[in-house]
Write an enzyme that holds these catalytic residues in place. Structure first.
Site: not given
Length: 732
Positions: A275-276
């Site tokens: 994820d980011y």
């Protein structure tokens, strides 16, 4: 790339994808391999440490050191930008390896559908699959080929803002939705889907986003893993790791969870993406000393792509030279990335997802808007109705509230540029020919001077008041946890003032999570849960209010009676001292100051008819492996209006090696009944439906007695019971 000029990465006639991947892999430098593992934000910035810094994107593309890129924007501008970056990657880098272009297409691209929590309430896999396919096709013609969806987390806490993106609290239904979305995006839409967030992200303590989670091995396998298993079985090409820890280790670097369970138990051989900036967060978690350490640990867990951080690229060669990582690990990751690109077809045709000439005929079309309108109507849930709905056209209405004529109907995670074109509720009612006045009355979170007074005057002058209240698009979604999941105080004051007028009042909700609605349940004549209904939301809600559509949505997440009950969900374990309604026994699992049960349970939802469900009839008393039993009920519409009903089958394993839930959904069937009409509804029950992750750490069914419950929601089904015996268990 010149038109009709072969791509340098295209397969030769007769060459298989594995052969092409190995041939290309042998040509790549270490820097080019590490570059494939980097996903750029798509602009001249990247994440270093805890900050974003300048980065020469085009220079890196020419060096072959970016493998994928996130992009967002107006469709024609988006396509132009994607073509520009793809041109550089294909024509100006040494090997010409095309990029993947990524975007969070959660519930629509330009045509916005209801939020996922809403569309799960329609209990129609085909409608959900079609919405996913439409969303993917719209994005794909603009160049997007890698979609960060579906989100298949199982939530139990409505304070967590990202419940809006889920399919609700049930693992069985969540698994069905997961498979439908993967097939819609990949098989029908042609893009690469990405299951997220692996694993247990929705179990965040206190409903606070990104917070710590704790769950047992049983909960991992029986609650949180099934939707991922279903998505993998459906052929998903990518999985995104979660922000949270699992057993104390952040998911992005959790080798037992990713390599062991995902790749081992589930057999997933696709791309795992962080994820980011999650690789950076390993330092914040306190499990990595620095960027190089974070990269080493993420790669050891078999992470393939790091999103927005570039630690693999910047530290990979030093880690290889020191022996902290191996070329075999790097090659395995790059092999999976290249395989995905070949399977998508971009290695043979880098521009196959760029069809600018089709944008206007594919994106935000009347057909897609009609599809969104239908899904929004089928997703809404009628929570209460004393007969005021459907509204009569000869009644004068007062449409009151911040969502009366608001275009804020998209909800969270929406990249559409068409918000100004949304059909509002006022638009929908006006097109139906209703006579009404509009008064905002209040803002979403702030009062309006004189607003309540004007709203009360409008209500007094009308036959029926329609209150349009709820949450705006910043009140649910990522990082939007709420302690107090009520309708904001200024809107509550407006509702109370309108209720005092004594006029029949309908509450129409726009929101992204279950809310506390006790006061409204007592004081409103009708409550329609509209969720964040999307591009055609106002027209869809008007269809329902006017009776042109018949409500049939059913809740996929329980609505609490009080925040003190949270987490509250229907498929709970019984405990050793279960609460028994109507008894005076003190030492039971209960509250002294309120009920155990939610206000509205899982599976609940009314329709315009009034349906009753007859007793469960079984085709036999014993079930052997390989055989099937049939459970049947008769459902009758005893009302004066049509009914759209979802009949629900629940099972309970009475005695097992692990304590099993008091109910587990195992089947749904929808029926349309005219007034006075009845239908026989049957469910087939076989041994595989009874399997679970046992105390022995295997998937198996166990011999013994089972309860069969069928009803129109989880609560009513408990009162309509039969049973059977499984004569022998089976291990997978």
């Amino acid at each position: 790339m010149e038109k009709n000029k072969p791509c340098r990465t295209a397969r030769r006639p007769g060459q298989t994808i594995p052969e092409a991947v190995e041939e290309l892999l042998a040509k790549m430098t270490t820097a080019e391999k590490l570059g494939q593992m980097y996903q750029s934000i798509g602009a001249d910035i990247t994440t270093v440490g805890t900050t974003q810094v300048k980065e020469p994107v085009e220079e890196l593309l020419r060096a072959g050191q970016i493998g994928s890129m996130m992009q967002v924007g107006e469709p024609h501008d988006l396509a132009k930008r994607i073509r520009h970056f793809q041109d550089i990657a294909v024509n100006e880098s040494r090997l010409g390896i095309p990029l993947l272009f990524c975007l969070d297409v959660i519930h629509g691209f330009e045509t916005i559908f209801p939020i996922p929590l809403a569309w799960s309430c329609c209990f129609d896999e085909e409608l959900i699959r079609q919405a996913a396919a439409t969303s993917a096709r719209e994005a794909a013609c603009c160049g997007i080929n890698y979609i960060f969806s579906p989100m298949v987390d199982i939530p139990h806490d409505p304070r967590w803002g990202r419940v809006a993106e889920t399919a609700g609290e049930d693992p069985w239904w969540g698994s069905r939705v997961s498979a439908a979305l993967v097939k819609g995006m990949q098989e029908d839409g042609g893009v690469m889907a990405c299951l997220k967030h692996y694993l247990g992200y929705a179990a965040a303590e206190a409903g606070r986003d990104y917070n710590t989670v704790e769950f047992s091995d049983s909960a991992l396998h029986n609650t949180y893993l099934p939707p991922f298993a279903a998505g993998v079985k459906a052929g998903v090409k990518s999985v995104m790791t979660a922000f949270n820890v699992a057993n104390g280790v952040p998911a992005v670097a959790n080798r037992p969870l990713v390599e062991g369970v995902l790749r081992g138990e589930l057999g997933f051989d696709g791309v795992v993406v962080s994820d980011y900036a999650a690789v950076m967060e390993l330092m914040e978690h306190g499990v990595a000393e620095d960027e190089a350490d974070a990269a080493e640990k993420a790669l050891a867990a078999t992470l393939d792509i790091e999103m927005t951080t570039n630690y693999f690229r910047r530290h990979g060669e030093a880690l290889l030279n020191s022996g902290r990582i191996t070329m075999e690990q790097v090659d395995a990751a790059v092999r999976r990335i290249l395989t995905a690109k070949y399977e998508l077809g971009v290695m043979d045709d880098p521009y196959r997802f760029l069809r600018e000439e089709e944008i206007d005929s594919t994106v935000y079309t009347p057909e897609h808007l009609a599809q969104s309108r239908t899904l929004a109507a089928r997703s809404a849930v009628l929570l209460k109705n004393d007969g005021v709905l459907p509204l009569a056209k000869d009644k004068k209405l007062a449409l009151i509230g911040p969502f009366a004529d608001s275009s804020d109907l998209f909800g969270c995670w929406c990249c559409s540029t068409r918000k100004a074109e949304v059909a509002t509720l006022a638009t929908g009612l006006r097109e139906k020919g209703f006579d009404f006045t509009v008064e905002e009355g209040s803002g979403v979170q702030q009062p309006i001077e004189g607003g309540i007074e004007r709203a009360v005057a409008a209500a007094k002058a009308a036959d029926v008041a329609v209150l349009a209240l709820g949450e705006d698009d910043q009140m649910s979604g990522e990082a939007c946890s709420r302690m107090n999941i009520t309708i904001p105080e200024c809107q509550q004051a407006l509702a109370e003032a309108v209720a005092v007028t004594g006029k029949p009042t309908v509450l129409v909700l726009t929101n992204g999570r279950p809310l506390l609605l006790n006061w409204y349940d007592e004081h409103m004549n009708a409550i329609l849960e509209g969720w964040a209904p999307g591009s055609e939301g106002g027209r869809a809600l008007a269809d329902l209010l006017a009776g042109d559509e018949v409500p049939g949505g059913k809740l996929t997440m329980s609505f609490p009676w009080h925040t003190g009950q949270i987490p509250v969900y229907y498929n709970e374990l019984p405990t050793g001292r279960p609460f028994v309604e109507g008894t005076d026994e003190h030492f039971q699992s209960k509250y002294l100051d309120g009920p155990n049960a939610p206000l509205y349970p899982f599976g609940y939802g009314l329709t315009y008819g009034r349906c009753v469900c007859g007793a469960v009839k079984m085709s036999g008393e014993n079930l052997a492996p390989g055989e099937t039993l049939t459970a049947t009920v008769t459902v009758r519409n005893e009302g004066s209006l049509p009914a759209r009903e979802t009949v629900q089958l629940y099972l309970r394993d009475r005695c097992a090696s692990l304590s099993r839930p008091v109910q587990e959904l195992r089947g749904v069937k929808q029926v349309w009944l005219e007034p006075g009409q009845q239908a026989e509804v049957s469910f087939a029950i076989d041994e595989p439906m009874l399997r679970f992750y046992t105390a022995r750490g295997v998937w198996a069914s166990e011999a013994g007695g089972f309860d069969v419950m069928i009803g129109l929601d989880s609560r009513s089904a408990k009162q309509n019971k039969a049973g059977f015996t499984l004569t022998a268990g089976v291990q997978e």
